[in-house]
Design a protein around this motif. Structure first.
Motif, mmCIF file in Angstrom:
data_model
loop_
_atom_site.group_PDB
_atom_site.id
_atom_site.type_symbol
_atom_site.label_atom_id
_atom_site.label_comp_id
_atom_site.label_asym_id
_atom_site.label_seq_id
_atom_site.Cartn_x
_atom_site.Cartn_y
_atom_site.Cartn_z
ATOM 1 N N PHE A 255 55.994 33.402 -11.444
ATOM 2 C CA PHE A 255 56.956 33.850 -10.440
ATOM 3 C C PHE A 255 58.240 34.673 -11.480
ATOM 4 O O PHE A 255 58.910 33.850 -11.748
ATOM 5 C CB PHE A 255 57.481 32.776 -9.601
ATOM 6 C CG PHE A 255 57.183 32.571 -8.206
ATOM 7 C CD1 PHE A 255 55.939 32.095 -8.057
ATOM 8 C CD2 PHE A 255 57.441 33.686 -7.431
ATOM 9 C CE1 PHE A 255 55.408 31.779 -6.745
ATOM 10 C CE2 PHE A 255 56.755 33.732 -6.281
ATOM 11 C CZ PHE A 255 55.925 32.855 -5.810
ATOM 12 N N ASP A 256 57.882 35.858 -11.782
ATOM 13 C CA ASP A 256 58.913 36.511 -12.364
ATOM 14 C C ASP A 256 59.871 37.219 -11.192
ATOM 15 O O ASP A 256 59.460 37.355 -10.180
ATOM 16 C CB ASP A 256 58.475 37.320 -13.583
ATOM 17 C CG ASP A 256 57.645 38.429 -12.782
ATOM 18 O OD1 ASP A 256 57.386 38.580 -11.730
ATOM 19 O OD2 ASP A 256 57.085 39.039 -13.711
ATOM 20 N N LEU A 257 61.025 37.907 -11.763
ATOM 21 C CA LEU A 257 61.858 38.582 -10.655
ATOM 22 C C LEU A 257 61.176 39.620 -9.949
ATOM 23 O O LEU A 257 61.398 39.748 -8.840
ATOM 24 C CB LEU A 257 63.301 38.765 -11.244
ATOM 25 C CG LEU A 257 64.096 39.559 -10.396
ATOM 26 C CD1 LEU A 257 64.715 38.442 -9.171
ATOM 27 C CD2 LEU A 257 65.405 39.838 -10.815
ATOM 28 N N GLN A 272 60.740 47.439 -10.899
ATOM 29 C CA GLN A 272 61.075 47.558 -12.458
ATOM 30 C C GLN A 272 60.558 46.169 -12.984
ATOM 31 O O GLN A 272 60.479 45.249 -12.494
ATOM 32 C CB GLN A 272 62.467 47.428 -12.836
ATOM 33 C CG GLN A 272 63.210 47.746 -14.044
ATOM 34 C CD GLN A 272 64.543 47.866 -14.175
ATOM 35 O OE1 GLN A 272 65.016 47.850 -13.277
ATOM 36 N NE2 GLN A 272 65.041 47.669 -15.310
ATOM 37 N N LYS A 273 59.840 46.265 -14.277
ATOM 38 C CA LYS A 273 59.467 45.212 -15.025
ATOM 39 C C LYS A 273 60.333 44.062 -15.321
ATOM 40 O O LYS A 273 60.136 42.926 -15.010
ATOM 41 C CB LYS A 273 58.772 45.911 -16.455
ATOM 42 C CG LYS A 273 57.286 45.470 -16.607
ATOM 43 C CD LYS A 273 56.895 45.747 -18.014
ATOM 44 C CE LYS A 273 55.391 46.091 -17.707
ATOM 45 N NZ LYS A 273 54.881 47.203 -18.673
ATOM 46 N N GLU A 274 61.564 44.508 -15.825
ATOM 47 C CA GLU A 274 62.489 43.512 -16.249
ATOM 48 C C GLU A 274 63.529 43.714 -15.366
ATOM 49 O O GLU A 274 64.792 44.293 -15.666
ATOM 50 C CB GLU A 274 62.884 43.473 -17.599
ATOM 51 C CG GLU A 274 61.896 43.106 -18.415
ATOM 52 C CD GLU A 274 62.135 42.948 -19.975
ATOM 53 O OE1 GLU A 274 62.747 42.118 -20.166
ATOM 54 O OE2 GLU A 274 61.692 43.948 -20.582
ATOM 55 N N PRO A 275 63.728 43.540 -14.103
ATOM 56 C CA PRO A 275 65.072 44.045 -13.311
ATOM 57 C C PRO A 275 66.111 43.314 -13.597
ATOM 58 O O PRO A 275 67.180 43.858 -13.100
ATOM 59 C CB PRO A 275 64.697 43.366 -11.784
ATOM 60 C CG PRO A 275 63.154 42.856 -11.911
ATOM 61 C CD PRO A 275 62.773 42.748 -13.154
ATOM 62 N N PHE A 276 66.586 42.158 -14.398
ATOM 63 C CA PHE A 276 67.567 41.789 -14.665
ATOM 64 C C PHE A 276 68.457 42.592 -15.658
ATOM 65 O O PHE A 276 69.638 42.475 -15.706
ATOM 66 C CB PHE A 276 67.469 40.451 -15.552
ATOM 67 C CG PHE A 276 67.190 39.231 -14.610
ATOM 68 C CD1 PHE A 276 68.408 38.534 -13.757
ATOM 69 C CD2 PHE A 276 66.295 38.608 -14.412
ATOM 70 C CE1 PHE A 276 68.330 37.497 -12.846
ATOM 71 C CE2 PHE A 276 65.991 37.331 -13.346
ATOM 72 C CZ PHE A 276 67.134 37.060 -12.844
ATOM 73 N N GLU A 289 56.078 47.905 -12.391
ATOM 74 C CA GLU A 289 54.983 47.177 -12.070
ATOM 75 C C GLU A 289 54.576 47.669 -10.451
ATOM 76 O O GLU A 289 55.213 47.834 -9.764
ATOM 77 C CB GLU A 289 55.212 45.690 -12.088
ATOM 78 C CG GLU A 289 55.894 45.299 -13.580
ATOM 79 C CD GLU A 289 55.268 44.176 -14.311
ATOM 80 O OE1 GLU A 289 53.892 44.386 -14.345
ATOM 81 O OE2 GLU A 289 55.495 43.014 -14.403
ATOM 82 N N LYS A 290 53.000 47.680 -10.515
ATOM 83 C CA LYS A 290 52.841 47.919 -9.132
ATOM 84 C C LYS A 290 52.789 46.405 -8.385
ATOM 85 O O LYS A 290 52.258 45.474 -8.781
ATOM 86 C CB LYS A 290 51.365 48.388 -9.339
ATOM 87 C CG LYS A 290 51.030 49.726 -9.886
ATOM 88 C CD LYS A 290 51.545 50.834 -8.925
ATOM 89 C CE LYS A 290 51.557 52.265 -9.571
ATOM 90 N NZ LYS A 290 52.551 52.774 -9.627
ATOM 91 N N CYS A 291 53.270 46.553 -7.133
ATOM 92 C CA CYS A 291 53.370 45.374 -6.271
ATOM 93 C C CYS A 291 51.985 44.884 -5.806
ATOM 94 O O CYS A 291 52.003 43.699 -5.682
ATOM 95 C CB CYS A 291 54.289 45.657 -5.176
ATOM 96 S SG CYS A 291 56.240 45.532 -5.474
#
Ligand code: HEM
Length: 382
Positions: A255-257, A272-276, A289-291
């Motif tokens: 579970f990443d953002l 986005q891969k790293e939404p933070f 990243e593809k959902c």
């Protein structure tokens, strides 16, 4: 998500400096080693973590599934307005948020929450979150900024953060800003003395640590808090044989953002891969990243976790057998009455009582240092 994505985005390389990088390492602690308890520090909730309030922007945007902005409005106009979510959907709001750069943590607090917090649409003004936060620190009785500054500088976990910060000039730029708060102008100053300066105010004014978005006092309080929570959390999630078998831990690890955002609604196609981390042109740099594939991965793990490794009925839906609701003491054992399904303790003599907790000698007082024993033949205590 917190430890692998959020904290690195907030603290950058400072993470390696705090307590020898312990926030990035998994804790090996067993439950008995954890003496700190799952506590939340007062200074964390009333001041340090609230520093994020200074990042709240003036506008909110909504964007369609191709990330085209189709609406932009003042944040202050959306309090008490669930229509925004009904009409524009959580996905649209999330995509809009992607496209905005956060304000930096600083003393220039956004007008939307400084003067218009929870303002009614027809109202003239709202509340002031900066004032509320300062008041909250005071009504919790936390010491002033300088008390924390002096104490935390000697904290072995935080000392290296301060040392590096002082060396790079952070202290002198911060002191210049803080000194102004109690300098008198026309006989008046915001604070009477430096000891009165509120922790929240000091945190907002501190020059940021190199590569981080906060100064050493705010960072130190936050990091100490996250350290405690990590130890506690790791014990909970990392323990196998509890509700989370290894496969469920894998599920949590997945579970990443980005995944959470993909799950916000069905219209979410890519994230986005790293939404933070704010990236102006994240789509152009290919950091996407593809959902569809993220959802598929999750589905596979979910199926494995709940079909193979778990009992057929989840723990929360399991029928509790009557004997699980009673404890039989003194090696008594529980039997279930076949007719009324009530539990009953079968006691080993001479113990008796509903839970075999009683002994004939309990009520027998022996004077002059005598002790009571039970005579099995006569079934009496002597
Ligand atoms: C639109 C964004 C936000 C709004 C309008 C908002 C508003 C508020 C309000 C009204 C309170 C209660 C203040 C009080 O009476 O003491 C509060 C508490 C708090 N907020 Fe926010 N907040 C926002 C975002 C954030 C963010 C992004 C963070 C941290 C990352 C944060 C951290 C906190 C903390 C730690 C508290 C104290 C909670 C407690 O004492 O249990 N807030 N916020």
């Amino acid at each position: 998500m917190v430890y692998e994505e959020m904290l690195p985005a907030h603290y950058g390389k400072q993470l390696d400096i705090f307590d020898n990088g312990s926030l990035q390492k998994l804790s090996n602690l067993a439950r008995d080693d954890i003496t700190s308890g799952p506590r939340i520090y007062n200074e964390f909730t009333t001041a340090a973590f609230r520093a994020a309030h200074s990042r709240i922007p003036k506008f909110i945007k909504t964007a369609d599934d191709r990330y085209n902005v189709f609406n932009e409005g003042h944040f202050e106009d959306s309090f008490f307005d669930p229509h925004v979510i009904h009409q524009q959907g959580t996905g649209d709001l999330c995509r809009g948020a992607y496209l905005m750069e956060n304000l930096k943590i600083s003393s220039s607090f956004g007008d939307s929450v400084r003067n218009h917090l929870l303002k009614h649409k027809k109202g003239q003004h709202g509340m002031d979150l900066l004032a509320i936060n300062i008041a909250r620190g005071r009504d919790h009785g936390i010491p002033g900024y300088y008390k924390y500054y002096e104490k935390l500088q000697t904290d072995p976990k935080c000392k290296p953060l301060y040392q590096k910060w002082i060396k790079s000039g952070g202290l002198s730029t911060t002191t210049k800003k803080i000194d102004k708060l109690y300098e008198k102008e026309n006989g008046q100053a915001l604070y009477e003395s430096r000891d009165d300066i509120d922790l929240y105010v000091g945190i907002l004014l501190e020059t940021h640590l190199d590569g981080a978005d906060i100064g050493p006092t705010g960072a130190c309080i936050q990091m100490r808090q996250f350290k405690i929570l990590k130890d506690q959390e790791y014990w909970f999630y990392g323990k196998t044989g509890f509700w989370n078998a290894a496969i469920k831990k894998e599920l949590i690890d997945q579970f990443d953002l980005a995944t959470v955002l993909c799950l916000t609604d069905k219209t979410m196609k890519e994230v986005q891969k790293e939404p933070f981390i704010y990236e102006n042109d994240w789509k152009a740099t290919g950091s996407t990243e593809k959902c569809a594939s993220k959802r598929q991965n999750l589905k596979i793990i979910f199926e494995k976790a709940y079909r193979k490794e778990s009992p057929a009925t989840p723990f929360w839906a399991r029928k509790i057998s009557p004997c699980e609701s009673i404890t039989c003491f003194n090696n008594g054992n529980c039997i279930e009455n076949e007719i009324n399904q009530q539990p009953k303790c079968n006691c080993i003599e001479p113990h008796f009582g509903e839970q075999c907790e009683e002994h004939p000698c309990d009520e027998y007082i022996c004077d002059n240092g005598g002790s009571c024993s039970f005579n099995n033949d006569t079934q009496t205590a002597e």
